[in-house]
Design an enzyme around this catalytic site. Structure first.
Site, PDB file in Angstrom:
ATOM      1  N   ARG A   1       3.828   9.034  -4.943  1.00  0.00           N
ATOM      2  CA  ARG A   1       4.867   7.454  -5.119  1.00  0.00           C
ATOM      3  C   ARG A   1       3.713   6.404  -4.207  1.00  0.00           C
ATOM      4  NH1 ARG A   1      10.915   8.959  -4.380  1.00  0.00           N
ATOM      5  NH2 ARG A   1      11.704  10.774  -3.653  1.00  0.00           N
ATOM      6  N   ARG A  17       5.907   5.513 -14.834  1.00  0.00           N
ATOM      7  CA  ARG A  17       5.704   6.998 -14.400  1.00  0.00           C
ATOM      8  C   ARG A  17       4.973   7.166 -16.121  1.00  0.00           C
ATOM      9  NH1 ARG A  17       6.031  10.070  -9.744  1.00  0.00           N
ATOM     10  NH2 ARG A  17       6.354   8.362  -8.440  1.00  0.00           N
ATOM     11  N   GLN A  53     -22.887 -30.279   4.700  1.00  0.00           N
ATOM     12  CA  GLN A  53     -22.765 -29.035   5.046  1.00  0.00           C
ATOM     13  C   GLN A  53     -21.266 -29.704   4.939  1.00  0.00           C
ATOM     14  OE1 GLN A  53     -23.002 -26.351   6.243  1.00  0.00           O
ATOM     15  NE2 GLN A  53     -20.594 -25.679   6.137  1.00  0.00           N
ATOM     16  N   THR A  54     -21.262 -28.786   3.449  1.00  0.00           N
ATOM     17  CA  THR A  54     -19.293 -28.870   3.629  1.00  0.00           C
ATOM     18  C   THR A  54     -18.596 -27.554   2.953  1.00  0.00           C
ATOM     19  OG1 THR A  54     -17.566 -29.428   2.059  1.00  0.00           O
ATOM     20  CG2 THR A  54     -19.475 -30.207   0.566  1.00  0.00           C
ATOM     21  N   ARG A  55     -17.900 -27.505   3.086  1.00  0.00           N
ATOM     22  CA  ARG A  55     -17.002 -25.664   2.161  1.00  0.00           C
ATOM     23  C   ARG A  55     -15.740 -26.469   1.750  1.00  0.00           C
ATOM     24  NH1 ARG A  55     -13.562 -25.770   6.511  1.00  0.00           N
ATOM     25  NH2 ARG A  55     -11.959 -24.401   5.745  1.00  0.00           N
ATOM     26  N   GLY A  88     -19.945 -33.564  12.208  1.00  0.00           N
ATOM     27  CA  GLY A  88     -18.596 -33.599  12.245  1.00  0.00           C
ATOM     28  C   GLY A  88     -17.381 -33.152  13.155  1.00  0.00           C
ATOM     29  N   ARG A  89     -16.001 -34.394  13.087  1.00  0.00           N
ATOM     30  CA  ARG A  89     -15.032 -33.508  13.829  1.00  0.00           C
ATOM     31  C   ARG A  89     -15.285 -32.340  13.575  1.00  0.00           C
ATOM     32  NH1 ARG A  89      -9.973 -34.630  13.724  1.00  0.00           N
ATOM     33  NH2 ARG A  89      -8.953 -35.110  15.597  1.00  0.00           N
ATOM     34  N   ASP A  90     -14.615 -31.635  14.557  1.00  0.00           N
ATOM     35  CA  ASP A  90     -14.582 -29.859  14.201  1.00  0.00           C
ATOM     36  C   ASP A  90     -15.541 -29.432  13.409  1.00  0.00           C
ATOM     37  OD1 ASP A  90     -12.618 -29.685  16.395  1.00  0.00           O
ATOM     38  OD2 ASP A  90     -10.769 -30.743  14.406  1.00  0.00           O
ATOM     39  N   HIS A  98     -15.386 -38.374   1.558  1.00  0.00           N
ATOM     40  CA  HIS A  98     -16.583 -37.875   2.191  1.00  0.00           C
ATOM     41  C   HIS A  98     -18.052 -38.406   0.941  1.00  0.00           C
ATOM     42  CE1 HIS A  98     -13.615 -34.338   2.202  1.00  0.00           C
ATOM     43  NE2 HIS A  98     -13.850 -34.231   3.540  1.00  0.00           N
ATOM     44  N   HIS A 136     -13.796 -35.695  -1.199  1.00  0.00           N
ATOM     45  CA  HIS A 136     -13.014 -37.255  -2.378  1.00  0.00           C
ATOM     46  C   HIS A 136     -14.039 -38.188  -1.294  1.00  0.00           C
ATOM     47  CE1 HIS A 136      -9.805 -33.688  -2.692  1.00  0.00           C
ATOM     48  NE2 HIS A 136     -10.190 -33.645  -1.624  1.00  0.00           N
ATOM     49  N   ILE A 140      11.235   2.270  -6.974  1.00  0.00           N
ATOM     50  CA  ILE A 140      12.139   2.436  -6.100  1.00  0.00           C
ATOM     51  C   ILE A 140      11.372   2.581  -4.635  1.00  0.00           C
ATOM     52  CG2 ILE A 140      13.505   4.370  -4.440  1.00  0.00           C
ATOM     53  CD1 ILE A 140      13.906   5.883  -7.239  1.00  0.00           C
ATOM     54  N   ALA A 141       9.757   2.631  -4.872  1.00  0.00           N
ATOM     55  CA  ALA A 141       9.217   1.964  -3.926  1.00  0.00           C
ATOM     56  C   ALA A 141       9.927   2.191  -2.541  1.00  0.00           C
ATOM     57  CB  ALA A 141       8.898   0.245  -3.596  1.00  0.00           C
TER      58      ALA A 141
HETATM   59  S1  PPS Z   1       8.901   5.796  -6.171  1.00  0.00           S
HETATM   60  O1  PPS Z   1       9.290   6.277  -4.980  1.00  0.00           O
HETATM   61  O2  PPS Z   1       8.672   4.709  -6.789  1.00  0.00           O
HETATM   62  O3  PPS Z   1       7.621   6.119  -7.076  1.00  0.00           O
HETATM   63  O4  PPS Z   1      10.036   6.679  -7.622  1.00  0.00           O
HETATM   64  P1  PPS Z   1       9.949   5.425  -8.749  1.00  0.00           P
HETATM   65  O5  PPS Z   1       8.211   5.640  -9.894  1.00  0.00           O
HETATM   66  O6  PPS Z   1      10.459   4.555  -8.973  1.00  0.00           O
HETATM   67  O7  PPS Z   1      10.858   6.912  -9.998  1.00  0.00           O
HETATM   68  C1  PPS Z   1      11.451   5.858 -10.750  1.00  0.00           C
HETATM   69  C2  PPS Z   1      12.714   7.732 -11.197  1.00  0.00           C
HETATM   70  O8  PPS Z   1      12.451   8.902 -11.345  1.00  0.00           O
HETATM   71  C3  PPS Z   1      12.959   9.945 -11.179  1.00  0.00           C
HETATM   72  N1  PPS Z   1      13.272  10.473 -10.480  1.00  0.00           N
HETATM   73  C4  PPS Z   1      12.805  10.753  -8.973  1.00  0.00           C
HETATM   74  N2  PPS Z   1      13.590  10.204  -8.372  1.00  0.00           N
HETATM   75  C5  PPS Z   1      13.499   9.566  -6.627  1.00  0.00           C
HETATM   76  N3  PPS Z   1      13.428  11.015  -6.947  1.00  0.00           N
HETATM   77  C6  PPS Z   1      12.566  12.074  -7.011  1.00  0.00           C
HETATM   78  N4  PPS Z   1      13.038  13.469  -6.286  1.00  0.00           N
HETATM   79  C7  PPS Z   1      12.502  11.870  -8.404  1.00  0.00           C
HETATM   80  N5  PPS Z   1      12.557  12.774  -9.434  1.00  0.00           N
HETATM   81  C8  PPS Z   1      12.636  11.987 -10.704  1.00  0.00           C
HETATM   82  C9  PPS Z   1      14.288   8.715 -11.040  1.00  0.00           C
HETATM   83  O9  PPS Z   1      15.059   8.626 -12.003  1.00  0.00           O
HETATM   84  C10 PPS Z   1      13.286   7.302 -11.332  1.00  0.00           C
HETATM   85  O10 PPS Z   1      14.491   6.837 -11.808  1.00  0.00           O
HETATM   86  P2  PPS Z   1      15.166   4.920 -11.349  1.00  0.00           P
HETATM   87  O11 PPS Z   1      15.562   4.132 -12.480  1.00  0.00           O
HETATM   88  O12 PPS Z   1      14.618   4.862  -9.864  1.00  0.00           O
HETATM   89  O13 PPS Z   1      16.607   6.107 -11.586  1.00  0.00           O
END
Ligand code: PPS
Length: 568
Positions: free
Chosen positions: A447, A433, A193-195, A287-289, A202, A199, A473-474
């Site tokens: 977002r 976007r 048996q092997t996962r 085998g072992r383990d 084995h 080498h 922006i995230a």
């Molecule tokens: S997010 O939060 O990560 O989904 O935003 P993102 O897609 O990076 O946003 C891109 C650009 O949208 C413009 N924008 C705004 N930003 C923040 N808040 C609001 N309400 C908003 N409305 C429009 C803004 O120019 C972001 O551009 P960047 O490139 O960050 O300057």
């Protein structure tokens, strides 16, 4: 004990005509779409691999299996084979009813005649079956985080086996293997048996095991589900095929087993033995383990190194297969030969490469010596695990609007393109976007969708060996973490926080958006009227005030170099 009974083993399939009729009638039944693990379990139930089970465990069987490793009728069975479902599906099903079990494309594979429906005590199941309710154990993690909350039990009527498109010629049912052994007159067969990829150590150990037992050898790798993070089965099977050429073909064969492992150590070893007995084997290497899950959350082993062998030995007669204990093989330099670890000649220099060390060497593109593995196997592993400097990765910039993310990202892209070697894609906030998320606004929900879409595209680029540069922006930590997980399944994720203060961004106000936000003309504006959660542990934080764009991009290049992702 060691002469096999190679008569066919009972399967749960009905005749072709009955299957056609059942398929037709099943349209009216509630349908359960099986998970990948349930498909593996169902296949082995139907083809006799899990004999004597005749379906998914009933509540009484489950209780006995969990507590005593036996079904209610007393048959040795160490692992619960249960059909876990969602609460919503369970609500619509009552004992006495039939349900259709379908694969992920909706093809009907079997009918389950439900006799039992219950909510299991998963903590107890974890403690009894896996020895600890510790999420560091992949089986326990699956139990709590993947498996549904309700179990259904009852006999299964097999309609058709799950379809496999890969390595079809290498997959055999228990009866196909039994017929093969019968045809070739193989009365003694040792199963391995092997996962993991095989080498030289084995190959030596399996060859010795077969010679000692004066038996033929079945290499029987698991291709269903193994431990998360293992080498994928496509790569492994190509490796096995290369190694198979090194064995005498008259006495050795290979077959793929679509088992979903639980990594339950000792209990799993007993289970593996029963499954191999069902496949017509007379001997089994432990085998072992054996089927070990690694370390627990306190950094200790879940099971003793030889616990699997001890439990197996205790039940050997009942399993109906003889245990061949695995001798850990090591290479002795002076002799240019492998020896069992306990038979190394005095003064011999022992060489060994651990799994972790092997992965490091693959990652860094370092030498893997010929004494350790076969060139064909190493070449195959290098193909799927290229060194870091050839793998894909994602650079994920995050920061306020106007912080300089896009400008630095563009500079970085050009620098990476100048270096060449990998395709580069820039997923800039504004561009995404426009092309991917044009229907979305800036609520938290939107977002998050936007960032997850970016994460998905970045993970695909990373998987395919490219460089993804993201610059949204995230603003939310949890969503950034989700993207990290998506990408890290395939390559490195480098989070870069562009740490320009909101005051500075507002002072720059390149697009005039801060002014509009202050006037209330743009709602939910990040940093003004919407949150930005500052990353706590990014791989890199760049300050843009009083710094050149070129220098900021160069800091990222240095980081990539330090991580071994690019070579200067
Ligand atoms: S997010 O939060 O990560 O989904 O935003 P993102 O897609 O990076 O946003 C891109 C650009 O949208 C413009 N924008 C705004 N930003 C923040 N808040 C609001 N309400 C908003 N409305 C429009 C803004 O120019 C972001 O551009 P960047 O490139 O960050 O300057």
């Amino acid at each position: 004990m060691s002469l096999p009974n190679l008569a066919p083993i009972p399967e749960l399939y009905v005749s072709y005509d009955s299957a056609q009729k059942l398929k037709h009638e099943a349209g009216d039944l509630p349908s359960w779409d099986l998970s990948p693990r349930q498909i593996c379990d169902l296949e082995l139930l139907m083809n006799g691999g899990f004999h004597p089970l005749k379906g998914f465990l009933t509540e009484a069987d489950y209780d006995c299996v969990v507590d005593t490793m036996r079904t209610a009728s007393g048959a040795l069975w160490p692992i619960p084979v249960t059909l876990d479902v969602s609460a919503k599906f369970a609500e619509g099903v009552e004992p006495g009813q039939d349900i259709a079990l379908r694969d992920q494309e909706g093809v009907i594979l079997a009918i389950l005649s439900v006799t039992d429906k219950w909510v299991p005590d998963k903590v107890r199941e974890a403690e009894r079956v896996f020895g600890a309710n510790d999420l560091a154990h992949p089986g326990v993690n699956y139990l709590h985080h993947v498996a549904g909350p309700v179990y259904l039990g009852g006999p299964v009527t097999g309609i058709q086996p799950p379809v496999h498109y890969d390595f079809r010629g290498r997959r055999d049912t228990p009866n196909e293997l039994r017929a093969y052994f019968r045809k070739l007159g193989w009365r003694k067969v040792v199963a391995f048996q092997t996962r993991n990829p095989l080498h030289r150590a084995h190959q030596e150990l399996t060859f010795r095991a077969a010679r000692e037992a004066q038996a033929n050898l079945l290499i029987h790798p698991v291709v269903g589900m193994t431990k998360p993070g293992d080498v994928d089965h496509f790569t492994r099977v190509r490796c096995y095929e290369a190694v198979l050429d090194k064995y005498p073909s008259a006495t050795t064969t290979m077959s793929l087993l679509n088992l979903a492992m639980r990594m339950a150590g000792p209990r799993e070893a007993v289970w593996h033995g029963l499954i191999r007995r069902n496949h017509g084997c007379t001997h089994f290497i432990v085998g072992r383990d054996h089927a070990g899950p690694g370390k627990n959350s306190r950094g200790k082993d879940f099971y003793g190194h030889y616990e699997a062998q001890e439990l197996f030995k205790k039940h050997e007669a009942e399993i109906g297969i003889e245990m061949v204990d695995f001798k850990h093989m090591v290479y002795v330099q002076e002799k240019a030969q492998y020896f069992p670890a306990n038979e190394v000649p005095d003064g011999g220099t022992v060489l060994d490469i651990s799994g972790t060390e092997l992965r490091r060497r693959l990652r860094e593109g370092l030498d893997i010596p010929d004494w350790f593995s076969f060139p064909e196997v190493v070449a195959e592993l290098r193909r799927t695990s290229p060194p870091r400097s050839k793998q894909g990765f994602t650079v994920f910039f995050t920061g306020l609007s106007g912080s300089g993310k896009s400008t630095i990202a563009n500079a970085l892209m050009v620098k990476l393109m100048e270096m060449g070697g990998r395709p580069v894609t820039l997923l800039d906030g504004d561009v995404v976007r426009k092309h991917l998320s044009s229907e979305l606004g800036f609520s938290k929900e939107h977002r998050d969708i936007n960032i997850r879409r970016i994460g998905y595209v970045a993970s695909e680029i990373t998987k395919n060996g490219g460089i993804a540069i993201c610059a949204p922006i995230a603003p939310y930590t949890a969503t950034r973490r989700a993207v990290r997980e998506m990408v890290e399944a395939f390559g490195a994720f480098i989070e870069v926080h562009v740490a320009t203060s909101v005051e500075e961004c507002e002072r720059r106000d390149r697009k005039g958006l801060y002014k509009l936000a202050r006037e209330g003309k743009i709602k939910e504006f990040t940093g003004i009227s919407d949150p930005y959660e500052v990353p706590e542990n990014p791989e890199l934080r760049v300050e843009t005030e009083n710094a050149e764009v070129d220098n900021c991009a160069h800091q990222v290049i240095l980081k990539l170099e330090q991580m071994g992702l690019i070579r200067a």
